[in-house]
Scaffold this active site. Structure first.
Site, PDB file in Angstrom:
ATOM      1  NE  ARG A  56      -2.798   0.314   3.415  1.00  0.00           N
ATOM      2  CZ  ARG A  56      -2.046   0.540   4.505  1.00  0.00           C
ATOM      3  NH1 ARG A  56      -1.355   1.661   4.621  1.00  0.00           N
ATOM      4  NH2 ARG A  56      -1.997  -0.344   5.456  1.00  0.00           N
ATOM      5  CE1 TYR A 109     -19.133  10.342 -14.706  1.00  0.00           C
ATOM      6  CE2 TYR A 109     -17.855  10.438 -12.695  1.00  0.00           C
ATOM      7  CZ  TYR A 109     -18.676   9.746 -13.547  1.00  0.00           C
ATOM      8  OH  TYR A 109     -19.045   8.461 -13.250  1.00  0.00           O
ATOM      9  CG  ASP A 179     -11.285  15.725 -14.514  1.00  0.00           C
ATOM     10  OD1 ASP A 179     -10.637  15.144 -15.405  1.00  0.00           O
ATOM     11  OD2 ASP A 179     -12.193  15.184 -13.866  1.00  0.00           O
ATOM     12  CE  LYS A 204     -14.105   7.377 -17.879  1.00  0.00           C
ATOM     13  NZ  LYS A 204     -13.897   7.686 -16.533  1.00  0.00           N
TER      14      LYS A 204
HETATM   15  O1  P1T Z   1     -14.799   6.519 -13.232  1.00  0.00           O
HETATM   16  P1  P1T Z   1     -13.626   7.069 -12.502  1.00  0.00           P
HETATM   17  O2  P1T Z   1     -12.313   6.491 -12.923  1.00  0.00           O
HETATM   18  O3  P1T Z   1     -13.800   7.052 -11.012  1.00  0.00           O
HETATM   19  O4  P1T Z   1     -13.458   8.619 -12.932  1.00  0.00           O
HETATM   20  C1  P1T Z   1     -14.411   9.595 -12.660  1.00  0.00           C
HETATM   21  C2  P1T Z   1     -14.346  10.695 -13.676  1.00  0.00           C
HETATM   22  C3  P1T Z   1     -13.645  11.853 -13.376  1.00  0.00           C
HETATM   23  N1  P1T Z   1     -13.542  12.872 -14.261  1.00  0.00           N
HETATM   24  C4  P1T Z   1     -14.102  12.791 -15.476  1.00  0.00           C
HETATM   25  C5  P1T Z   1     -13.968  13.933 -16.432  1.00  0.00           C
HETATM   26  C6  P1T Z   1     -14.800  11.631 -15.860  1.00  0.00           C
HETATM   27  O5  P1T Z   1     -15.325  11.591 -17.087  1.00  0.00           O
HETATM   28  C7  P1T Z   1     -14.934  10.559 -14.940  1.00  0.00           C
HETATM   29  C8  P1T Z   1     -15.692   9.327 -15.275  1.00  0.00           C
HETATM   30  N2  P1T Z   1     -16.575   9.470 -16.357  1.00  0.00           N
HETATM   31  C9  P1T Z   1     -17.415   8.498 -16.839  1.00  0.00           C
HETATM   32  C10 P1T Z   1     -17.491   7.258 -16.345  1.00  0.00           C
HETATM   33  C11 P1T Z   1     -18.266   8.927 -17.956  1.00  0.00           C
HETATM   34  O6  P1T Z   1     -18.900   8.101 -18.643  1.00  0.00           O
HETATM   35  O7  P1T Z   1     -18.307  10.147 -18.206  1.00  0.00           O
END
Ligand code: P1T
Length: 388
Positions: A56, A109, A179, A204
């Site tokens: 961790r 988001y 972000d 992503k």
């Molecule tokens: O899903 P996660 O890895 O926890 O990330 C969250 C997140 C944060 N910032 C942005 C700009 C994002 O698009 C996302 C996650 N978005 C999707 C799952 C979606 O379909 O838009």
């Protein structure tokens, strides 16, 4: 410290963080191995055998990934978390205390909004259209601690002038978070524009193949980094060795993937913009898009995400989606396959309908993550489905 000795993005993507092991007795791996051991040997109590003690706290595969990502964001440090939201949660825990005020882009988001509203309940948040920098000044209060920018935004593909916003926020003593999920470090490096911390959902474009969940916080501020590192260990939402490996693998091809995502997105945006059943197309790569110039100034590309609105009703939009063959109906983005979704019933269904409407998320707004298929095939699928 990140390895920034190579200038070219792809050279760094391939070589930074990779420590080819040529020590006596080593196997000489060319690719960073997946170190699964949860614990590491000590020579004697009080003297660990190496820099590693417990998975961790630190892990060789995760370290390599963090170094590579930091190098690509032109940053000193990156810290990897088990999801994008875990990274955001850690950052908010580091930066915010009850009673603090945050100014955030109104189009975020949906999960980020949920985190701010449901988990950080003592925090006051003003959601503002940051594509107009003057709106930011109006929203600032005495207790504003943080400016939270997502750019381009999800799903309206709006863009904030990061340098102008960061300048104004810093004058007021605030920290600035960007972000950078939609453009990835290949197209946009917010720290160079004045941001203090970059957030990624590496689920992503960084992972790139829709098969790994992860998040990261990137900064060059040593004090902030130490706090982020501490919360990564103390709260424990770390990225696993296997997922770190997949992200290393993803980053190596980020440049070529982003170029192709963008080429395909531009072709599709141009096609949609000329179709009579399409009411509007939101893609900054189109010269008449209101954010075209600011993206040209602050990024080196427009990315692979676009949204568009159909004429008609929610039922028309649902029917259109159900008849597409190449675009998969699914949330998330940034993978090799093209995905389409209806934000009002999917990613942003949790956002209050009034708020959704005020942001512009209509019932017929569709969001597309343009994949790496042949653009001609993607366009043919869209054309056939729109025309029939
Ligand atoms: O899903 P996660 O890895 O926890 O990330 C969250 C997140 C944060 N910032 C942005 C700009 C994002 O698009 C996302 C996650 N978005 C999707 C799952 C979606 O379909 O838009």
């Amino acid at each position: 410290m990140a390895e920034n000795k190579y200038k070219g993005f792809s050279t760094r993507a391939i070589h930074a963080g990779e420590q080819t092991d040529t020590r006596a007795g080593s196997t000489g791996d060319v690719v960073v191995p997946i170190h699964l051991s949860t614990t590491f040997i000590w020579d004697e109590p009080g003297r660990a055998h190496s820099e590693f003690e417990y998975i961790r706290s630190s892990n060789p595969t995760r370290n390599a990934y963090e170094q590579k990502l930091a190098a690509l964001e032109d940053a000193n440090y990156a810290v990897a978390f088990s999801s994008g939201l875990a990274a955001e949660n850690a950052l908010m825990q580091v930066l915010l205390r009850p009673g603090d005020h945050v100014v955030a882009f109104d189009d975020l988001y949906g999960g980020t909004r949920r985190l701010l509203e449901e988990v950080f309940q003592g925090i006051d948040v003003s959601y503002v259209d940051l594509s107009d920098s003057s709106e930011f000044d109006k929203a600032v209060k005495e207790n504003t601690k943080l400016l939270w920018i997502e750019s381009p935004t999800n799903p309206m593909i709006k863009v904030g002038d990061i340098a102008a916003l960061a300048r104004s926020a810093h004058e007021k003593g605030m920290l600035v978070v960007v972000d950078n999920t939609f453009l990835s470090p290949y197209f946009q490096r917010p720290l160079a524009l004045g941001a203090d911390v970059v957030v990624h959902s590496s689920t992503k474009y960084i992972g790139g193949h829709s098969d790994v969940l992860g998040g990261a916080l990137v900064t060059s501020d040593e004090v902030l980094h130490e706090k982020i590192r501490a919360i990564q260990n103390n709260a424990g939402a770390v990225l696993s060795p296997f997922d770190s490996y997949l992200n290393i693998r993803g980053l190596k091809t980020l440049a070529v993937r982003m170029e192709r995502h963008q080429q395909n997105a531009l072709r599709i945006a141009q096609f949609l913009a000329g179709h009579q059943k399409v009411a509007k197309v939101l893609y900054p790569g189109l010269p008449d898009n209101p954010y075209h110039e600011v993206v040209k100034r602050q990024a080196s590309g427009f990315g692979g995400m676009l949204s568009f609105e159909l004429h008609g009703t929610l039922e028309d939009a649902k029917s259109f989606i159900s008849r597409l063959r190449l675009f998969t109906l699914a949330e998330s983005l940034g993978g090799v396959e093209s995905l389409i979704e209806l934000p009002s019933l999917m990613t942003h269904v949790g956002v209050d309908p009034e708020v959704r409407r005020s942001i512009g998320i209509s019932d017929t707004l569709l969001r597309v993550s343009v994949g790496l298929e042949d653009a001609d095939d993607l366009i043919e699928d869209l054309k056939y489905t729109l025309d029939n």
